[in-house]
Scaffold this motif. Sequence first.
Motif, PDB file in Angstrom:
ATOM      1  N   TRP A  17       0.865  -1.452   0.161  1.00  8.51           N
ATOM      2  CA  TRP A  17       0.624  -0.602   0.324  1.00  8.51           C
ATOM      3  C   TRP A  17       0.719   1.124  -0.068  1.00  8.51           C
ATOM      4  O   TRP A  17       1.829   1.458   0.697  1.00  8.51           O
ATOM      5  CB  TRP A  17      -1.208  -0.171   0.819  1.00  8.51           C
ATOM      6  N   HIS A  18      -0.117   1.814  -0.780  1.00 10.78           N
ATOM      7  CA  HIS A  18       1.062   3.599  -0.785  1.00 10.78           C
ATOM      8  C   HIS A  18       0.483   4.792  -0.716  1.00 10.78           C
ATOM      9  O   HIS A  18      -1.053   4.250  -1.080  1.00 10.78           O
ATOM     10  CB  HIS A  18       2.008   3.351  -2.420  1.00 10.78           C
ATOM     11  N   LYS A  19       1.143   5.597  -0.215  1.00 14.86           N
ATOM     12  CA  LYS A  19      -0.001   6.568  -0.611  1.00 14.86           C
ATOM     13  C   LYS A  19       0.538   7.918  -1.759  1.00 14.86           C
ATOM     14  O   LYS A  19       1.613   8.805  -0.539  1.00 14.86           O
ATOM     15  CB  LYS A  19       0.285   7.922   1.165  1.00 14.86           C
ATOM     16  N   PRO A  20       0.518   7.967  -2.505  1.00 18.12           N
ATOM     17  CA  PRO A  20       0.404   8.807  -3.742  1.00 18.12           C
ATOM     18  C   PRO A  20       0.021   9.721  -3.586  1.00 18.12           C
ATOM     19  O   PRO A  20       0.470  11.262  -3.851  1.00 18.12           O
ATOM     20  CB  PRO A  20      -0.444   7.966  -4.776  1.00 18.12           C
ATOM     21  N   TRP A  21      -1.066  10.259  -2.472  1.00 20.38           N
ATOM     22  CA  TRP A  21      -1.795  11.536  -2.808  1.00 20.38           C
ATOM     23  C   TRP A  21      -1.271  12.263  -0.698  1.00 20.38           C
ATOM     24  O   TRP A  21      -2.487  13.121  -0.307  1.00 20.38           O
ATOM     25  CB  TRP A  21      -2.862  11.850  -3.396  1.00 20.38           C
ATOM     26  N   SER A  22      -0.512  11.822  -0.368  1.00 21.14           N
ATOM     27  CA  SER A  22      -0.449  12.181   0.444  1.00 21.14           C
ATOM     28  C   SER A  22      -0.076  13.761   0.894  1.00 21.14           C
ATOM     29  O   SER A  22       0.435  14.054  -0.258  1.00 21.14           O
ATOM     30  CB  SER A  22       0.202  11.515   1.645  1.00 21.14           C
ATOM     31  N   LYS A  33      -2.804  -0.260  -3.985  1.00 21.09           N
ATOM     32  CA  LYS A  33      -1.915  -0.867  -4.252  1.00 21.09           C
ATOM     33  C   LYS A  33      -2.841  -1.925  -5.819  1.00 21.09           C
ATOM     34  O   LYS A  33      -3.540  -1.600  -5.829  1.00 21.09           O
ATOM     35  CB  LYS A  33      -2.707  -1.924  -3.244  1.00 21.09           C
ATOM     36  N   LYS A  34      -1.082  -1.953  -6.068  1.00 22.56           N
ATOM     37  CA  LYS A  34      -1.288  -2.637  -7.758  1.00 22.56           C
ATOM     38  C   LYS A  34      -1.127  -4.269  -7.546  1.00 22.56           C
ATOM     39  O   LYS A  34      -0.254  -4.438  -6.658  1.00 22.56           O
ATOM     40  CB  LYS A  34      -0.441  -1.884  -8.427  1.00 22.56           C
ATOM     41  N   LEU A  35      -2.333  -4.959  -7.850  1.00 26.06           N
ATOM     42  CA  LEU A  35      -3.117  -6.233  -7.758  1.00 26.06           C
ATOM     43  C   LEU A  35      -1.815  -7.027  -8.515  1.00 26.06           C
ATOM     44  O   LEU A  35      -1.301  -6.181  -9.388  1.00 26.06           O
ATOM     45  CB  LEU A  35      -4.205  -6.148  -7.238  1.00 26.06           C
ATOM     46  N   SER A  36      -1.634  -8.184  -8.376  1.00 25.89           N
ATOM     47  CA  SER A  36      -1.200  -9.079  -9.062  1.00 25.89           C
ATOM     48  C   SER A  36      -1.285  -8.959 -10.526  1.00 25.89           C
ATOM     49  O   SER A  36      -1.083 -10.110 -11.620  1.00 25.89           O
ATOM     50  CB  SER A  36      -0.852 -10.820  -8.561  1.00 25.89           C
ATOM     51  N   ALA A  41      -6.273  -1.316  -5.670  1.00 30.09           N
ATOM     52  CA  ALA A  41      -6.767  -1.075  -5.170  1.00 30.09           C
ATOM     53  C   ALA A  41      -6.502   0.390  -4.210  1.00 30.09           C
ATOM     54  O   ALA A  41      -5.568   0.613  -4.880  1.00 30.09           O
ATOM     55  CB  ALA A  41      -6.386  -2.557  -4.257  1.00 30.09           C
ATOM     56  N   VAL A  42      -7.829   0.524  -3.885  1.00 31.33           N
ATOM     57  CA  VAL A  42      -7.589   2.063  -3.186  1.00 31.33           C
ATOM     58  C   VAL A  42      -8.175   1.723  -1.489  1.00 31.33           C
ATOM     59  O   VAL A  42      -9.304   1.076  -1.785  1.00 31.33           O
ATOM     60  CB  VAL A  42      -8.491   3.111  -4.236  1.00 31.33           C
ATOM     61  N   ARG A  43      -7.514   2.123  -0.476  1.00 30.61           N
ATOM     62  CA  ARG A  43      -8.720   2.340  -0.001  1.00 30.61           C
ATOM     63  C   ARG A  43      -8.321   3.456   1.215  1.00 30.61           C
ATOM     64  O   ARG A  43      -7.707   4.203   0.553  1.00 30.61           O
ATOM     65  CB  ARG A  43      -8.365   1.642   1.357  1.00 30.61           C
ATOM     66  N   ASP A  47      -8.456   4.152   8.013  1.00 31.30           N
ATOM     67  CA  ASP A  47      -9.368   2.758   8.095  1.00 31.30           C
ATOM     68  C   ASP A  47      -9.452   1.833   6.977  1.00 31.30           C
ATOM     69  O   ASP A  47      -9.859   0.721   6.314  1.00 31.30           O
ATOM     70  CB  ASP A  47     -10.694   2.995   7.303  1.00 31.30           C
ATOM     71  N   PRO A  48      -8.056   1.298   7.362  1.00 34.10           N
ATOM     72  CA  PRO A  48      -7.329   0.053   7.064  1.00 34.10           C
ATOM     73  C   PRO A  48      -7.961  -1.394   7.090  1.00 34.10           C
ATOM     74  O   PRO A  48      -7.538  -1.929   5.919  1.00 34.10           O
ATOM     75  CB  PRO A  48      -6.383  -0.452   7.191  1.00 34.10           C
ATOM     76  N   ASP A  49      -9.484  -1.292   7.708  1.00 36.62           N
ATOM     77  CA  ASP A  49     -10.164  -2.592   7.308  1.00 36.62           C
ATOM     78  C   ASP A  49     -11.454  -2.648   6.944  1.00 36.62           C
ATOM     79  O   ASP A  49     -12.374  -3.212   6.413  1.00 36.62           O
ATOM     80  CB  ASP A  49     -10.167  -3.330   8.946  1.00 36.62           C
ATOM     81  N   GLY A  50     -10.856  -1.236   6.411  1.00 37.73           N
ATOM     82  CA  GLY A  50     -12.165  -0.823   5.365  1.00 37.73           C
ATOM     83  C   GLY A  50     -12.999  -1.248   4.129  1.00 37.73           C
ATOM     84  O   GLY A  50     -11.736  -2.495   3.903  1.00 37.73           O
TER      85      GLY A  50
END
Length: 77
Positions: A17-22, A33-36, A41-43, A47-50
């Motif tokens: 997971w990365h914060k590109p827009w921090s 996060k780039k998935l395989s 995916a964006v979160r 709320d990392p469990d959301g």
Amino acid sequence: MEIRNGMPANALGTEGWHKPWSGPNGGSCVEAKKLSDGHIAVRQSTDPDGPALIYTKAEIKAFIQGARAGEADFLVH
């Protein structure tokens, strides 16, 4: 595991997971996060469990290009 919109983000793992827009907002950021399988995916970082929103590479590319072109400026005015 079926990857789908709204699935718990923690089901996608904690690594990558990365914060590109921090910014200067106290750590409340969007994480991506780039998935395989090539999807992204964006979160919400607070709320990392959301839920995770799942996008194709083309959808993310269109969003970034649109933001660069000013198409999302209405969100901050």
